[in-house]
Design a protein around this motif. Structure first.
Motif, PDB file in Angstrom:
ATOM      1  N   UNK A 155      -5.403   4.617   2.457  1.00 26.98           N
ATOM      2  CA  UNK A 155      -6.022   5.821   4.077  1.00 26.98           C
ATOM      3  C   UNK A 155      -6.139   4.579   5.771  1.00 26.98           C
ATOM      4  N   UNK A 156      -5.415   3.589   5.686  1.00 26.77           N
ATOM      5  CA  UNK A 156      -4.967   2.485   6.556  1.00 26.77           C
ATOM      6  C   UNK A 156      -4.167   2.241   6.918  1.00 26.77           C
ATOM      7  N   UNK A 157      -3.560   2.504   8.098  1.00 31.27           N
ATOM      8  CA  UNK A 157      -1.205   2.721   8.302  1.00 31.27           C
ATOM      9  C   UNK A 157      -1.882   1.093   8.489  1.00 31.27           C
ATOM     10  N   UNK A 158      -2.380   0.130   9.619  1.00 29.28           N
ATOM     11  CA  UNK A 158      -1.799  -0.988   9.364  1.00 29.28           C
ATOM     12  C   UNK A 158      -2.250  -1.903   7.848  1.00 29.28           C
ATOM     13  N   UNK A 159      -2.860  -1.899   7.801  1.00 30.27           N
ATOM     14  CA  UNK A 159      -3.558  -2.537   6.528  1.00 30.27           C
ATOM     15  C   UNK A 159      -2.511  -2.428   5.315  1.00 30.27           C
ATOM     16  N   UNK A 160      -1.496  -1.149   5.889  1.00 33.70           N
ATOM     17  CA  UNK A 160      -0.495  -0.678   4.541  1.00 33.70           C
ATOM     18  C   UNK A 160       0.285  -1.150   4.863  1.00 33.70           C
ATOM     19  N   UNK A 200       4.740   6.259   9.287  1.00 32.57           N
ATOM     20  CA  UNK A 200       4.475   5.991   7.654  1.00 32.57           C
ATOM     21  C   UNK A 200       3.205   6.769   7.448  1.00 32.57           C
ATOM     22  N   UNK A 201       3.430   8.148   7.459  1.00 32.10           N
ATOM     23  CA  UNK A 201       2.712   9.270   6.682  1.00 32.10           C
ATOM     24  C   UNK A 201       1.539   8.940   6.236  1.00 32.10           C
ATOM     25  N   UNK A 202       1.177   9.615   5.643  1.00 27.19           N
ATOM     26  CA  UNK A 202       0.298   9.190   3.633  1.00 27.19           C
ATOM     27  C   UNK A 202       0.991  10.084   2.590  1.00 27.19           C
ATOM     28  N   UNK A 203       2.236  11.306   2.937  1.00 26.20           N
ATOM     29  CA  UNK A 203       2.342  10.899   1.994  1.00 26.20           C
ATOM     30  C   UNK A 203       3.818   9.226   1.575  1.00 26.20           C
ATOM     31  N   UNK A 204       4.141   9.430   2.337  1.00 23.71           N
ATOM     32  CA  UNK A 204       5.310   7.800   2.519  1.00 23.71           C
ATOM     33  C   UNK A 204       4.787   6.929   1.653  1.00 23.71           C
ATOM     34  N   UNK A 205       3.014   6.658   2.070  1.00 15.23           N
ATOM     35  CA  UNK A 205       2.272   5.655   1.704  1.00 15.23           C
ATOM     36  C   UNK A 205       2.036   5.829   0.484  1.00 15.23           C
ATOM     37  N   UNK A 206       2.408   6.705  -0.081  1.00 11.10           N
ATOM     38  CA  UNK A 206       1.263   6.928  -1.795  1.00 11.10           C
ATOM     39  C   UNK A 206       2.773   6.786  -2.394  1.00 11.10           C
ATOM     40  N   UNK A 207       3.704   7.029  -1.459  1.00 12.68           N
ATOM     41  CA  UNK A 207       5.458   6.793  -2.293  1.00 12.68           C
ATOM     42  C   UNK A 207       5.363   5.521  -2.838  1.00 12.68           C
ATOM     43  N   UNK A 208       5.187   4.799  -1.825  1.00 14.07           N
ATOM     44  CA  UNK A 208       5.430   3.265  -1.356  1.00 14.07           C
ATOM     45  C   UNK A 208       5.157   2.885  -2.866  1.00 14.07           C
ATOM     46  N   UNK A 209       3.351   3.188  -2.525  1.00 14.17           N
ATOM     47  CA  UNK A 209       2.533   2.797  -3.842  1.00 14.17           C
ATOM     48  C   UNK A 209       3.139   2.650  -5.203  1.00 14.17           C
ATOM     49  N   UNK A 241      14.445   8.418   3.737  1.00 11.37           N
ATOM     50  CA  UNK A 241      13.327   9.211   4.521  1.00 11.37           C
ATOM     51  C   UNK A 241      13.678   8.670   6.386  1.00 11.37           C
ATOM     52  N   UNK A 242      14.023   7.559   6.093  1.00 10.54           N
ATOM     53  CA  UNK A 242      14.792   7.381   7.929  1.00 10.54           C
ATOM     54  C   UNK A 242      16.185   8.095   9.145  1.00 10.54           C
ATOM     55  N   UNK A 243      16.966   8.593   8.041  1.00 10.57           N
ATOM     56  CA  UNK A 243      17.981   9.092   8.073  1.00 10.57           C
ATOM     57  C   UNK A 243      17.490  10.587   8.366  1.00 10.57           C
ATOM     58  N   UNK A 244      16.690  10.859   7.053  1.00 11.76           N
ATOM     59  CA  UNK A 244      16.113  12.095   7.067  1.00 11.76           C
ATOM     60  C   UNK A 244      15.434  12.497   8.370  1.00 11.76           C
ATOM     61  N   UNK A 245      14.262  12.057   9.272  1.00 12.26           N
ATOM     62  CA  UNK A 245      13.262  12.008   9.772  1.00 12.26           C
ATOM     63  C   UNK A 245      13.696  11.335  11.416  1.00 12.26           C
ATOM     64  N   UNK A 246      14.317  10.281  11.375  1.00 15.63           N
ATOM     65  CA  UNK A 246      14.838   9.687  12.361  1.00 15.63           C
ATOM     66  C   UNK A 246      16.046   8.969  12.363  1.00 15.63           C
TER      67      UNK A 246
END
Length: 261
Positions: A155-160, A200-209, A241-246
């Motif tokens: 849940x901590x973006x900076x820590x992630x 980096x929303x929670x969905x992305x962070x969970x996928x990366x994990x 993810x970047x190409x789709x959203x940015x």
């Protein structure tokens, strides 16, 4: 005739388009200070000599010494403490320092954000493969700790972001080449895109994990092909993810002030 046991004369010259030119005294002094820090294995936080003593030791003008120290400060080698009892203190360059230098060159060559993603896509699967072949038990433990830390602080973006950087650096280090570890960490500093507005929303962070878990499992099982494939999927997934959203960001020329604001 020179004594055969004496060391060879070193000509301090730097390469340039028009041949070789003498290096500035401040540059030579900065290199000498770095050599002394490395040779003496001075830990972070160690104060260097006061200015008066350094002027006497090196036999240079005050302006030359201050120019050398300022250069080292910019490079992250030292910090300058002001006020009474202040002076240069040993530091360690961080990934952002190398990333900053890379970003300058990328901007001047009109390179895009995509070029950084492509570089990671080429390098990191190879490093994951090599890590699976050569990783030590200690390095494997570090990867597991990084994976657990990311899970426990999802849940901590900076820590992630910090742990994501650490995980990729550990894989590169496990491959046995510190140069790649420094390069990958610096490229990761650029490609996370935070200064450019990438979220980096929670969905992305969970996928990366989950992707980190697959990479870890493949490396732990000493399965080179699986490790390379898992890393390739991970890097490719973030690029998608970047190409789709940015989409505008990916092909826009990188700017130094976007990487090191």
């Amino acid at each position: 005739m020179a004594d055969e046991t004496s060391p060879p004369t070193v000509v301090h010259r730097s390469r340039g388009r028009d041949g070789y030119r003498p290096r500035k005294t401040a540059t030579l002094l900065a290199q000498r200070i770095v050599a002394e820090i490395a040779d003496r294995a001075l830990p972070v936080g160690t104060p260097l000599r006061p200015e008066r003593e350094m002027l006497e030791q090196y036999g240079v003008a005050r302006g030359t010494l201050r120019e050398a120290l300022r250069f080292l400060e910019i490079q992250g080698v030292i910090t300058i403490k002001t006020g009474p009892g202040g002076g240069p203190i040993v530091a360690r360059p961080e990934p952002r320092h190398l990333a900053s230098s890379i970003a300058i060159m990328l901007q001047l060559t009109h390179s895009s954000f995509r070029s950084v993603l492509e570089a990671r896509a080429v390098l990191e699967p190879v490093l994951a493969r090599t890590a699976a072949e050569h990783i030590s038990d200690e390095s494997l433990k570090g990867l597991h700790e990084s994976l657990d830390a990311m899970r426990n602080h999802i849940d901590d973006v900076d820590f992630f972001l910090a742990e994501n950087e650490r995980f990729h650096a550990l894989v590169a280090e496990a491959a046995g080449n510190q140069v790649f570890a420094l390069l990958i960490t610096s490229l990761n500093w650029i490609s996370d895109g935070v200064p450019l507005g990438v979220e980096h929303p929670i969905e992305l962070r969970e996928a990366v994990c989950k992707e980190h878990a697959r990479i870890y499992q493949a490396i732990a099982r000493r399965a080179p092909d699986r490790a390379a494939s898992a890393m390739a999927a991970h890097i490719g997934g973030f690029a998608t993810y970047l190409e789709r959203n940015f989409p505008r960001l990916v092909d826009a020329p990188l700017r130094w002030d976007q990487v090191d604001p």
